[in-house]
Design an enzyme around this catalytic site. Structure first.
Site, PDB file in Angstrom:
ATOM      1  N   HIS A 210      -2.912   6.314   4.611  1.00 13.17           N
ATOM      2  CA  HIS A 210      -1.487   6.412   4.908  1.00 13.17           C
ATOM      3  C   HIS A 210      -0.977   7.769   4.406  1.00 13.17           C
ATOM      4  CE1 HIS A 210      -1.605   2.305   6.014  1.00 13.17           C
ATOM      5  NE2 HIS A 210      -0.907   1.742   5.046  1.00 13.17           N
TER       6      HIS A 210
ATOM      7  N   CYS B  42       0.813  -1.229   0.000  1.00 13.56           N
ATOM      8  CA  CYS B  42       0.000   0.000   0.000  1.00 13.56           C
ATOM      9  C   CYS B  42       0.849   1.283   0.000  1.00 13.56           C
ATOM     10  CB  CYS B  42      -0.957  -0.002   1.194  1.00 13.56           C
ATOM     11  SG  CYS B  42      -0.296  -0.759   2.692  1.00 13.56           S
TER      12      CYS B  42
END
Ligand code: 25A
Ligand code: L14
Length: 334
Positions: free
Chosen positions: A245, A129
């Site tokens: 994130h 990710c």
């Protein structure tokens, strides 16, 4: 595109559930959906396009008649079952780390290296990710000015570690607010009101002092960008954020790019949205990026300590662009 039979392995997990939402939202041509999970999910069902579909237990014979299988049930499960799927003529798009660095397996971010799907032999890997959201921003900069080195620090949400990790953050936050000791089983230290420079939560560190998450960013970036010459170093940190994130990234380039040139390039880059207005205090924030498909970039500036380097701040939804969305985009290329 003709309609496909699509299996989702890990259908009850955070990422698996998002995969089914994304298939539905993007109107992927699904002839039939086959949700697969472990024995623990026996008797559960999922809802897809208004229809309730029972979960089946994942096994070696789950892939007969399946065209595409999206895997997100952990590395061990992918290692064990993806070869059976490929043998039955099914194309696997795997979200785990099991196959990413295998030289026979393309590692794909559609905005960066869509062409690499052409050489697949039944398994295509979806990158880590943190790596995905970074490379969609690196790509246009590399094409324009050749990146020589990247220094990244991440601020990663707990949803990357699954549903139980999200529950742990919420429970610990409540405990601290009530004046109690935060207790937990997922993270090695309390995550509420804290930052933990260790990802994943167990067996993280290797001999060189880096964590495996950090080495994924180093190795996967080179493979996706198709350039072993890009030097990368990373520090990956878990923060008490639910989803999304963030990354602070320093990029050294062979030829100089001004901040204005970088902003212009990134404004045109596929899948990227520039949010960079200092007077208005506008820059990417996880609370806005969560639930969105795009990767957001801001705080774009020239590094005052180097003749040709940029600093910037990159944010994306780790379950969407970082996982489920990128996986479905790969399936769309197929
Ligand atoms: O092994 P790894 O690589 O370290 O990966 C660990 C986990 O990271 C998540 C995912 O967790 C994965 O299992 N993950 C992977 N890639 C990710 C990414 N890019 C990622 N997270 C974010 N970004 P998850 O909780 O989101 O989803 C797990 C799913 O996988 C199914 N599954 C697990 N083992 C399986 C399997 N399916 C088939 N065969 C196996 N051997 C899992 O199904 C889920 O769909 P399930 O039935 O095991 O879980 C259903 C519910 O049960 C809870 N649960 C999870 N673990 C336990 C548990 N309950 C009791 N005991 C447990 N040990 C979960 O909350 C789930 O909702
Ligand atoms: O390699 O934030 O896909 O815990 C998925 C979960 C990386 C870490 C992967 C997290 C992992 C991530």
């Amino acid at each position: 595109m003709s309609e496909k039979v699509v299996a989702v392995a890990g259908a009850t997990g955070l990422v698996g559930r998002q995969m089914m939402c994304v298939l539905e939202e993007r109107n992927f041509p699904v002839k039939a959906l086959k949700p697969l999970a472990s024995e623990r999910s026996k008797g559960k069902s999922v809802t897809f396009k208004g229809e309730e579909i029972p979960i089946e237990v994942l096994g070696e014979d789950s892939f007969k008649g399946v065209d595409i299988a999206l895997f997100s049930a952990g590395g061990g499960t992918s290692k064990q079952f993806a070869p059976f799927a490929a043998k039955d003529g099914c194309v696997v798009v795997d979200n785990s780390s099991a196959w990413r660095m295998d030289p026979k397996v393309p590692l794909v971010v559609p905005e960066v290296n869509a062409k690499d799907i052409e050489w697949h032999e039944g398994i295509i890997a979806n990158p880590n990710c943190s790596t995905i959201q970074m490379v969609v921003v690196l790509k246009p900069i590399h094409d324009a000015a050749k990146i020589t080195r990247v220094v990244v620090s991440t601020y990663q949400a707990v949803s990357g570690a699954g549903k139980a990790a999200v529950d742990e953050l919420l429970a610990q936050t409540k405990a601290v607010m009530a004046g109690e000791e935060p207790v937990g089983e997922i993270f090695p230290h309390p995550i509420a009101f804290n930052c933990i420079p260790q990802i994943p939560q167990s067996k993280a560190f290797i001999d060189n002092g880096y964590s495996t998450e950090e080495m994924k960013m180093v190795n996967e970036t080179k493979k996706i960008m198709g350039d072993d010459g890009i030097r990368v170093t990373a520090t990956t940190v878990r923060v008490p954020v639910h989803t999304g994130h963030s990354e602070s990234v320093n990029i050294e380039t062979a030829s100089k790019l001004t901040a204005a040139q970088a902003r212009e390039l990134l404004a045109k880059a596929p899948g990227v949205v520039v949010q960079d207005d200092l007077d208005a205090e506008v820059y990417p924030l996880v609370i806005h990026a969560a639930g969105k498909d795009e990767t957001f970039v801001g705080r774009i500036r020239e590094d005052i300590s180097h003749p040709s380097a940029l600093d910037l701040w990159i944010v994306a939804d780790n379950l969407l662009k970082g996982a489920a969305l990128n996986t479905v985009q790969i399936a769309e290329l197929l």
